[in-house]
Motif scaffolding. Structure first.
Motif, PDB file in Angstrom:
ATOM      1  N   SER A 157      -1.833  11.261   2.969  1.00 53.15           N
ATOM      2  CA  SER A 157      -1.367   9.911   2.667  1.00 53.15           C
ATOM      3  C   SER A 157      -0.175   9.982   1.517  1.00 53.15           C
ATOM      4  CB  SER A 157      -2.531   9.396   1.677  1.00 53.15           C
ATOM      5  OG  SER A 157      -3.661   9.306   2.254  1.00 53.15           O
ATOM      6  N   ARG A 175      -3.286   5.004   0.264  1.00 56.29           N
ATOM      7  CA  ARG A 175      -4.036   5.216  -1.299  1.00 56.29           C
ATOM      8  C   ARG A 175      -4.160   6.883  -1.389  1.00 56.29           C
ATOM      9  NH1 ARG A 175      -9.927   4.603  -2.111  1.00 56.29           N
ATOM     10  NH2 ARG A 175      -9.905   5.523  -4.270  1.00 56.29           N
ATOM     11  N   THR A 183      -9.185   8.851   1.546  1.00 58.60           N
ATOM     12  CA  THR A 183      -8.792   7.871   2.888  1.00 58.60           C
ATOM     13  C   THR A 183     -10.173   8.248   3.842  1.00 58.60           C
ATOM     14  OG1 THR A 183      -6.589   8.594   2.823  1.00 58.60           O
ATOM     15  CG2 THR A 183      -7.323   7.610   4.854  1.00 58.60           C
ATOM     16  N   ASP A 202      -2.242   6.474   8.958  1.00 60.35           N
ATOM     17  CA  ASP A 202      -2.823   7.411   8.169  1.00 60.35           C
ATOM     18  C   ASP A 202      -4.444   7.636   8.638  1.00 60.35           C
ATOM     19  OD1 ASP A 202      -3.193   9.204   5.859  1.00 60.35           O
ATOM     20  OD2 ASP A 202      -3.581   7.478   4.429  1.00 60.35           O
TER      21      ASP A 202
HETATM   22 MG   LIG Z   1      -5.567  10.061   2.410  1.00 62.25          MG
END
Ligand SMILES: [Mg+2]
Ligand SMILES: Nc1nc2c(ncn2[C@@H]2O[C@H](COP(=O)(O)OP(=O)(O)OP(=O)(O)O)[C@@H](O)[C@H]2O)c(=O)[nH]1
Length: 321
Positions: A157, A175, A183, A202
């Motif tokens: 991320s 995030r 995540t 992501d």
């Molecule tokens: Mg992540």
């Protein structure tokens, strides 16, 4: 005359039946979502922690999603600020390519630094590889979709955020957090570049469902690819001490103000806790409260010294000399 290393030469888990495994439900779901999205993806960027360039990559799954090399693939070894010299990077590249000759696209990055060369190299390389590849059903599309994959906590991320900052001058969109498993689902695509449009997807970190190599599991735990409580801070600290002694990396002795190197984790932590005044009150069976050295707090500190690079740059996959 060479000094004989008096410490352990092999690391054993306390129990024969113990395995270092972490495969929660969001990983199974994540694998399914990744496979469902693949049709719209032009390039796979696999992120891994540069401190374990060989160990712990979920190669089997990540090879499957590139169609065993059909879809462009880049391996990004991140967190090089904790790894060290460019000489070490050259050696790692050589070692990786001798073990996996098909691994042609390797980039080293430090996401904490927007000026880092590797960070700036990702998008041009991905765009070039996509242009050279056959995109089948997506040949007419002007936009590129790049999927970011890897094991947990390696900076997937963070890479998306830094690329968005660098190429679009826009604020972070994914995030990020210091513990594994931030995540938890495949997200909506995030714009990284305006012309031609480039998006990144992501994904949650995905480990091998079963890590059969104990040392590999311990290395993953040490760099934080599993939450600490899964393995236990005491065991992680013991593996760290084993590794440092085996590789004659005695920086910890000065940093922790110890008398001498030792292979006994309890003794090391007790000496450190005592020096630092790390005590806690423990209620005994008979109801009496005793003040004892706080070994858990000391082990957390020991691990965090490694994770923040305070024992010097370390490649955990480095061979012993
Ligand atoms: Mg992540
Ligand atoms: N030192 C250092 N830390 C980094 C770097 N890149 C990311 N981090 C840190 O690593 C931690 C994990 O970053 P994330 O981007 O959340 O990692 P992730 O791979 O998305 O993790 P999951 O979503 O849990 O799978 C965060 O504390 C980041 O600040 C880097 O290049 N160097």
């Amino acid at each position: 005359m060479s000094m004989v290393n008096p410490f352990r030469t092999a690391f054993r888990l306390p129990s024969r039946n113990q395995r270092i495994n972490w495969f929660p439900g969001h990983m199974t779901k994540g694998m399914r979502q990744i496979q469902q999205k693949l049709r719209t993806v032009d390039c796979i960027v696999e992120i891994h922690d540069a401190r374990i360039p060989i160990a712990g990559r979920n190669s089997q799954f990540f090879e499957t999603i590139t169609g065993n090399g059909v879809k462009p693939h880049i391996l990004v070894l991140n967190k090089i600020d904790l790894l060290g010299s460019t000489k070490q990077q050259r050696e790692i590249r050589k070692q990786l390519q001798s073990e996996q000759p098909e691994l042609r696209n390797i980039i080293f990055t430090n996401c904490k630094d927007q000026r880092n060369h590797g960070v700036h190299d990702i998008l041009p390389l991905a765009t070039k590889l996509v242009a050279e590849s056959s995109r089948f059903n997506r040949a007419q599309s002007a936009e590129n979709n790049i999927m970011i994959v890897g094991v947990p906590n390696v900076g997937k991320s963070s890479i998306i955020n830094v690329l968005r900052n660098v190429h679009l001058k826009k604020r972070s969109a994914a995030r990020v957090g210091a513990i594994a498993g931030i995540t938890r689902a495949v997200g909506e695509r995030i714009k990284i570049q305006e012309t031609p449009p480039v998006y990144m997807i992501d994904t949650p970190g995905i480990l091998q469902p079963s890590v059969t190599d104990d040392e590999m599991g311990m290395k993953l735990a040490l760099v934080g690819c599993l939450p600490d409580h899964i393995v236990g801070e005491d065991l992680i600290a013991d593996y760290l001490l084993f590794w440092l002694n085996k590789h004659k990396r005695y920086e910890y002795v000065e940093k922790m103000e110890l008398q001498a190197p030792s292979d006994n984790i309890s003794a090391v932590l007790a000496e450190y806790a005592h020096k630092q005044g790390m005590f806690h009150r423990v209620k005994q069976f008979n109801g009496q409260v005793e003040v004892m050295t706080n070994l858990l707090a000391a082990s957390r500190k020991f691990i965090s010294f490694f994770r923040t690079g305070q024992f010097g740059p370390i490649n955990l996959d480095e061979q012993c000399t």
